[in-house]
Design a protein around this motif. Sequence first.
Motif, PDB file in Angstrom:
ATOM      1  N   GLU A   1       0.834  -1.194   0.000  1.00 49.46           N
ATOM      2  CA  GLU A   1       0.000   0.000   0.000  1.00 49.46           C
ATOM      3  C   GLU A   1       0.875   1.253   0.000  1.00 49.46           C
ATOM      4  OE1 GLU A   1      -3.495   2.366   0.227  1.00 49.46           O
ATOM      5  OE2 GLU A   1      -3.166   0.291  -0.362  1.00 49.46           O
ATOM      6  N   ARG A   2       1.884   1.240   0.856  1.00 49.66           N
ATOM      7  CA  ARG A   2       2.777   2.396   0.963  1.00 49.66           C
ATOM      8  C   ARG A   2       4.002   1.984   1.773  1.00 49.66           C
ATOM      9  NH1 ARG A   2      -0.760   6.498   2.481  1.00 49.66           N
ATOM     10  NH2 ARG A   2      -0.947   6.836   0.245  1.00 49.66           N
ATOM     11  N   ILE A   3       5.131   2.590   1.433  1.00 49.35           N
ATOM     12  CA  ILE A   3       6.328   2.497   2.270  1.00 49.35           C
ATOM     13  C   ILE A   3       6.522   3.890   2.853  1.00 49.35           C
ATOM     14  CG2 ILE A   3       8.776   1.929   2.418  1.00 49.35           C
ATOM     15  CD1 ILE A   3       8.416   0.356  -0.220  1.00 49.35           C
ATOM     16  N   PHE A   4       6.585   3.963   4.173  1.00 53.80           N
ATOM     17  CA  PHE A   4       6.695   5.246   4.859  1.00 53.80           C
ATOM     18  C   PHE A   4       8.050   5.305   5.549  1.00 53.80           C
ATOM     19  CE2 PHE A   4       5.910   8.451   8.098  1.00 53.80           C
ATOM     20  CZ  PHE A   4       5.172   9.397   7.403  1.00 53.80           C
TER      21      PHE A   4
ATOM     22  N   VAL B   1       5.649   1.685  -6.389  1.00 54.04           N
ATOM     23  CA  VAL B   1       5.185   1.710  -5.008  1.00 54.04           C
ATOM     24  C   VAL B   1       5.115   3.156  -4.527  1.00 54.04           C
ATOM     25  CG1 VAL B   1       5.735   0.988  -2.646  1.00 54.04           C
ATOM     26  CG2 VAL B   1       6.201  -0.540  -4.552  1.00 54.04           C
ATOM     27  N   ASP B   2       4.106   3.479  -3.748  1.00 55.58           N
ATOM     28  CA  ASP B   2       3.990   4.793  -3.138  1.00 55.58           C
ATOM     29  C   ASP B   2       4.979   4.859  -1.973  1.00 55.58           C
ATOM     30  OD1 ASP B   2       3.055   7.338  -2.523  1.00 55.58           O
ATOM     31  OD2 ASP B   2       1.425   6.570  -1.279  1.00 55.58           O
TER      32      ASP B   2
ATOM     33  N   SER C   1       8.243  10.907  -2.213  1.00 54.53           N
ATOM     34  CA  SER C   1       7.526  12.169  -2.040  1.00 54.53           C
ATOM     35  C   SER C   1       7.501  12.522  -0.557  1.00 54.53           C
ATOM     36  CB  SER C   1       6.104  12.067  -2.588  1.00 54.53           C
ATOM     37  OG  SER C   1       5.362  11.104  -1.880  1.00 54.53           O
ATOM     38  N   LEU C   2       7.461  13.811  -0.282  1.00 53.77           N
ATOM     39  CA  LEU C   2       7.370  14.298   1.089  1.00 53.77           C
ATOM     40  C   LEU C   2       5.908  14.467   1.469  1.00 53.77           C
ATOM     41  CD1 LEU C   2      10.049  17.145   1.185  1.00 53.77           C
ATOM     42  CD2 LEU C   2      10.244  14.874   2.189  1.00 53.77           C
TER      43      LEU C   2
ATOM     44  N   GLN D   1      -0.411  10.414   5.976  1.00 49.89           N
ATOM     45  CA  GLN D   1      -0.242   9.395   4.933  1.00 49.89           C
ATOM     46  C   GLN D   1       0.015   8.017   5.554  1.00 49.89           C
ATOM     47  OE1 GLN D   1      -0.562   9.723   1.529  1.00 49.89           O
ATOM     48  NE2 GLN D   1      -1.374  11.732   2.055  1.00 49.89           N
ATOM     49  N   LEU D   2       0.734   7.997   6.661  1.00 52.86           N
ATOM     50  CA  LEU D   2       0.967   6.732   7.362  1.00 52.86           C
ATOM     51  C   LEU D   2      -0.338   6.222   7.960  1.00 52.86           C
ATOM     52  CD1 LEU D   2       2.690   4.463   8.542  1.00 52.86           C
ATOM     53  CD2 LEU D   2       3.310   6.019  10.406  1.00 52.86           C
ATOM     54  N   ILE D   3      -1.099   7.096   8.575  1.00 60.02           N
ATOM     55  CA  ILE D   3      -2.374   6.706   9.189  1.00 60.02           C
ATOM     56  C   ILE D   3      -3.330   6.181   8.135  1.00 60.02           C
ATOM     57  CG2 ILE D   3      -4.393   7.602  10.417  1.00 60.02           C
ATOM     58  CD1 ILE D   3      -2.358   9.574  11.791  1.00 60.02           C
ATOM     59  N   ALA D   4      -3.424   6.870   7.004  1.00 65.13           N
ATOM     60  CA  ALA D   4      -4.325   6.442   5.929  1.00 65.13           C
ATOM     61  C   ALA D   4      -3.915   5.083   5.380  1.00 65.13           C
ATOM     62  CB  ALA D   4      -4.349   7.483   4.811  1.00 65.13           C
ATOM     63  N   ALA D   5      -2.624   4.883   5.176  1.00 63.92           N
ATOM     64  CA  ALA D   5      -2.142   3.605   4.651  1.00 63.92           C
ATOM     65  C   ALA D   5      -2.383   2.479   5.643  1.00 63.92           C
ATOM     66  CB  ALA D   5      -0.656   3.699   4.298  1.00 63.92           C
ATOM     67  N   THR D   6      -2.139   2.745   6.909  1.00 68.50           N
ATOM     68  CA  THR D   6      -2.367   1.741   7.947  1.00 68.50           C
ATOM     69  C   THR D   6      -3.841   1.353   8.017  1.00 68.50           C
ATOM     70  OG1 THR D   6      -0.473   2.522   9.228  1.00 68.50           O
ATOM     71  CG2 THR D   6      -2.137   1.288  10.426  1.00 68.50           C
ATOM     72  N   ALA D   7      -4.712   2.339   7.898  1.00 66.45           N
ATOM     73  CA  ALA D   7      -6.155   2.075   7.966  1.00 66.45           C
ATOM     74  C   ALA D   7      -6.638   1.211   6.807  1.00 66.45           C
ATOM     75  CB  ALA D   7      -6.925   3.384   7.991  1.00 66.45           C
ATOM     76  N   SER D   8      -5.973   1.317   5.660  1.00 67.63           N
ATOM     77  CA  SER D   8      -6.423   0.548   4.497  1.00 67.63           C
ATOM     78  C   SER D   8      -5.601  -0.707   4.240  1.00 67.63           C
ATOM     79  CB  SER D   8      -6.427   1.434   3.255  1.00 67.63           C
ATOM     80  OG  SER D   8      -5.110   1.818   2.924  1.00 67.63           O
ATOM     81  N   SER D   9      -4.687  -1.037   5.137  1.00 65.18           N
ATOM     82  CA  SER D   9      -3.842  -2.218   4.986  1.00 65.18           C
ATOM     83  C   SER D   9      -4.273  -3.339   5.932  1.00 65.18           C
ATOM     84  CB  SER D   9      -2.375  -1.874   5.284  1.00 65.18           C
ATOM     85  OG  SER D   9      -1.867  -0.977   4.334  1.00 65.18           O
ATOM     86  N   ASP D  10      -3.933  -4.563   5.539  1.00 69.86           N
ATOM     87  CA  ASP D  10      -4.155  -5.702   6.424  1.00 69.86           C
ATOM     88  C   ASP D  10      -3.098  -5.770   7.516  1.00 69.86           C
ATOM     89  OD1 ASP D  10      -6.392  -6.851   4.938  1.00 69.86           O
ATOM     90  OD2 ASP D  10      -4.902  -7.294   3.390  1.00 69.86           O
TER      91      ASP D  10
END
Length: 132
Positions: free
Chosen positions: A37-40, A75-76, A110-111, A116-125
Amino acid sequence: MPMKYTVVVMGAPEGSQSSRTALAFCHALVDQNHTLERIFFYADGVHNASMLVTPPQDEQNLPADWSNFIQQYDVDAVVCIAAALRRGIMDTDEQSRYQKSAANLSAAFSLSGLGQLIAATASSDRTITFGA
């Protein structure tokens, strides 16, 4: 069953194994058909996004490897803006805003903020953190 992952990288490319281990984990995820979903990148992990890191020729260039991975798999990859600015990592917008002489954020990243971390966590397993 494929799952959706968010990966948090908190370790710098040198000084710990966390960045190298996170990259290997991300490779394993895509090899197993999971979704990233994302790498933060947070804390000292933001150093992985600098295009100015230049390790000795006989050592792995983790920032370059991260950039290649991110671009190859589309990957985002988000770098925490507060942590980045604190450590001298910035894109051209921030360079202009703070009137600095150069920008050093690799184009693959991207900065953005912690939202963005919260959103990715909410939509990830699963959210996996690789610390310093």
